[in-house]
Write an enzyme that holds these catalytic residues in place. Structure first.
Site, PDB file in Angstrom:
ATOM      1  N   ASP A 439     -23.628 110.381  63.390  1.00 44.67           N
ATOM      2  CA  ASP A 439     -23.236 109.126  62.757  1.00 44.67           C
ATOM      3  C   ASP A 439     -22.389 108.264  63.704  1.00 44.67           C
ATOM      4  OD1 ASP A 439     -23.148 107.650  60.152  1.00 44.67           O
ATOM      5  OD2 ASP A 439     -20.980 107.930  60.397  1.00 44.67           O
ATOM      6  N   GLU A 463     -27.059 107.541  65.553  1.00 47.53           N
ATOM      7  CA  GLU A 463     -27.147 106.267  64.839  1.00 47.53           C
ATOM      8  C   GLU A 463     -26.386 105.208  65.635  1.00 47.53           C
ATOM      9  OE1 GLU A 463     -25.471 104.181  60.772  1.00 47.53           O
ATOM     10  OE2 GLU A 463     -24.252 105.404  62.104  1.00 47.53           O
TER      11      GLU A 463
END
Length: 728
Positions: A439, A463
């Site tokens: 993330d 990400e």
């Protein structure tokens, strides 16, 4: 009849000279070496991550071959049947010495590689049985070695858990029998049974045991798939993403779940286990689950931490999702099916609710809750990101807001860095994780990521939430790759806006990414929906457009990812509406056009991988069309034709002979409908689609034995080509 003197002389005479014995030893080692090498090179299940270990093993085998036999020991110390035995270079001695070396090598690899579960039990068992057999060949041994393959298989299988042996038993028996026959034949041809004192039966049966032990060992590493896979291995997979709290409950219940309340609804790891048939039935062989670590407890201004992204203690698990054993059981259940586990992780920040009750700046927190850090100096000074054109501001200021601040870890601090590297290594090892989705990658300095990925030791996909290829590209050098957000934005805009959307932009963005990303786009995560973005059906109801949209991840270079609920036609908009409970669908598989569409796409991709050995390393290319509402993508043997025209349209595509895709009068099959189209006499192709539906075309011969569109399946897993000496 042989006289006593002659018999005595025959007993005392070495059956091979010293040089012959050395040659004999080297040949046996070479045969075993080659057998293992063939197993490694040809099994489609080979795990690239253990290649260094296998290379060490193979080097050891080569050293054995080059060294030949052990130094002779004093003849008076060797006895056979209670009598002095003068030949320490007898084949029996060589077999025992070689066996002990192989056993020691296996034990060395077991001690070097972090093994667990089935691999550990099988590896240790094979080493134990092998050592026992080798010891039986010692001249002073009074117990003859086992002489039957079945006896060895029975003994080596005892102590395995039932599910362990069921995983490999059929393959193991087949491979081992073939290996044994090959060794026996070569020994016979070499004439090593010519002397009465050399027993081909004992030699061959001992080599059986060595060969089968090696197969047990390599199979325990290769077949059970518990060691995490490499990026190359992940390219063969398709991923089903779940929000753990919203997928399924282990007790089978179906409670109400109002997404707007932002509360835990009860989904857990046991629930995922209970629905693996559903996931695998659609053709997926990997899952991506929510972050697993302990999150902020209780209801905050922003709701519960049901999504898993508000970590508070990275050394504990989120009890709302289950226990330590539950997560391990999920990992095991996936691996027993040959599936992979991807876990979402957050490095950039931890979360704590401010303790101040009045406006105070910076805010105050109970840092003792933020483990294993516990102090304010583990975090950057509080400042919320205010300038996304300033990379330092992006990396060292905080996400969130004053009510739910995401405390930014000081990843410039070497102690913090070491802690995070150690944590990820342990997390992957403890739960046998095969891959990581990382993330908020752009909020951590780029040079942090290479060592993070190295410590993880698994496929990492990050990400980087932005549509700029040039901005995203550098992150593909620190991690294996990224979620392909630049292409996502192009695809979403092209289909979300109907015929006003421009599909040619997709080709432009993909071409840029292919040129700029490390490894091109082969390792990217290709998606069109996820937990952070609205579902297409929140704004688009035309099912022809939806089918075109869903087709994209499966036909390009990347690793396809489907967000749970797409197959059920879920329509949630922005977070939190796009995090619906899947159990409310009843997990229905009947009369579900999108679910059937996904199954066909997964099958087509797997067949393409099987048919074309270079499919996964061949860049997708785009064939120019006359309309911005149509797109033609070639990735042999797939030719995909997409449109955003919708149900009322009948789009056409033209593939000129100059594209060089096909020969004259070639039969192509649309794997989504099983309709047939033919190329022209010059190899050109003109296709019209009814009702604006997508087409995924494959040459008729590429479907042979695939089970697609009525072709007869042969029972082989897609992409699995067996060794020449293995018969299925």
């Amino acid at each position: 009849m042989m006289g006593k003197k002659q018999a005595h002389e025959e007993e005392q005479k070495p059956c091979l000279s010293e040089q012959e014995t050395r040659d004999f030893s080297m040949k046996l080692d070479s045969e075993l070496n080659e057998g293992i090498r063939e197993n490694i090179l040809h099994l489609c299940i080979f795990d690239a991550r253990i290649r260094p270990c296998v290379r060490r093993y193979m080097r050891k085998m080569n050293e054995i071959s080059q060294r030949g036999v052990d130094e002779p020991v004093a003849s008076e110390n060797i006895h056979k049947n209670g009598k002095p035995y003068t030949c320490c270079l007898e084949p029996e001695y060589i077999l025992g010495a070689t066996g002990r070396r192989i056993s020691s090598t296996i034990e060395g690899v077991l001690n070097t590689v972090p093994l667990a579960g089935a691999r550990d039990r099988m590896g240790k068992k094979s080493s134990s049985v092998l050592h026992k057999t080798a010891d039986a060949w010692k001249p002073e041994s009074k117990s003859p070695p086992p002489t039957k393959l079945d006896q060895f298989l029975t003994e080596s299988s005892s102590g395995f858990k039932n599910n362990d042996s069921s995983i490999i038993q059929a393959e193991l028996v087949q491979y081992s029998r073939e290996a044994v026959e090959k060794i026996k034949k070569d020994l016979a041809v070499a004439g090593y049974s010519s002397s009465p004192a050399c027993s081909l039966r004992y030699i061959a049966n001992t080599m059986k045991i060595y060969a089968v032990s090696a197969v047990v060992f390599t199979s325990s590493l290769l077949y059970t798939r518990v060691l995490a896979a490499s990026a190359d291995d992940w390219t063969k997979r398709s991923i089903y993403q779940v929000v753990t709290d919203r997928f399924a409950l282990g007790n089978g219940s179906s409670p109400s779940c109002d997404t707007s309340e932002k509360k835990y609804c009860g989904g857990n790891w046991q629930g995922i286990i209970s629905k693996l048939d559903y996931i695998q039935g659609m053709g997926f062989d990997a899952i991506w689950i929510s972050p697993v670590v302990e999150n902020v407890e209780g209801t905050t201004v922003g709701g519960d931490a049901y999504h898993g992204y508000w970590a508070q203690n990275i050394n504990s698990l989120n009890a709302n999702f289950g226990s330590d054993d539950d997560l391990k059981n999920l990992s095991s259940a996936l691996h027993e099916r040959g599936m992979y586990l991807m876990v979402d992780v957050v490095v950039n920040h931890l979360v704590a609710v401010p303790t101040n009750v009045t406006n105070v700046w910076p805010e105050t927190f109970d840092y003792s809750l933020l483990q294993p850090f516990g102090e304010s100096n583990s975090f950057h000074h509080e400042c919320f990101i205010s300038n996304y054109n300033n990379q330092t501001n992006i990396e060292q200021c905080w996400l969130g807001d004053s009510s739910i601040p995401l405390l930014d870890l000081d990843t410039e601090n070497s102690t913090i860095v070491d802690t995070m590297y150690s944590w990820i290594k342990n997390l992957v090892t403890d739960y046998h994780i095969d891959g990581l989705r990382v993330d908020t990658v752009k909020h951590v300095r780029q040079d942090f990521w290479p060592d993070f990925a190295s410590n993880a030791g698994v496929y990492t996909v990050g990400e980087v939430f932005i549509g700029d290829v040039s901005y995203v590209a550098p992150y593909t050098k620190g991690l294996d790759s990224v979620l392909d957000y630049p292409t996502y934005f192009a695809v979403y805009n092209a289909f979300n806006n109907g015929t006003s959307g421009n599909l040619t932009v997709i080709a432009d963005v993909v071409t840029q990414a292919q040129d700029q990303y490390n490894h091109g786009t082969f390792y990217v995560g290709s998606f069109v929906e996820n937990q952070d973005n609205p579902r297409l059906q929140s704004t688009v109801s035309d099912q022809s457009i939806v089918k075109n949209f869903i087709t994209w991840p499966f036909i390009n270079d990347g690793i396809p990812i489907l967000y749970y609920g797409q197959e059920q036609g879920y329509q949630g908009g922005d977070d939190p509406a796009n995090r619906e409970a899947l159990w409310l669908s009843g997990f229905s598989i009947d009369d579900k056009p999108l679910l059937d569409h996904v199954k066909a796409l997964n099958s087509a991709r797997k067949q393409a991988i099987s048919y074309n050995s270079s499919f996964l390393t061949t860049k997708a290319s785009f064939i120019s069309q006359h309309s911005p509402s149509t797109l033609a993508i070639s990735k042999p043997p797939l030719l995909t034709l997409l449109t955003n025209g919708g149900h009322s349209s009948n789009p056409t595509w033209s593939i000129p002979s100059s594209a060089g895709l096909y020969g004259a009068n070639k039969t192509l099959v649309d794997v989504l409908t099983c309709d047939i189209v033919m190329t022209g006499s010059d190899g050109s192709l003109n296709v019209t689609a009814s009702s604006g539906l997508p087409k995924v075309l494959m040459p008729n011969e590429a479907l042979n034995a695939s089970g697609l569109c009525g072709s007869e399946a042969n029972g082989l897993s897609p992409g699995c080509r067996s060794p020449s000496w293995v018969q299925f």
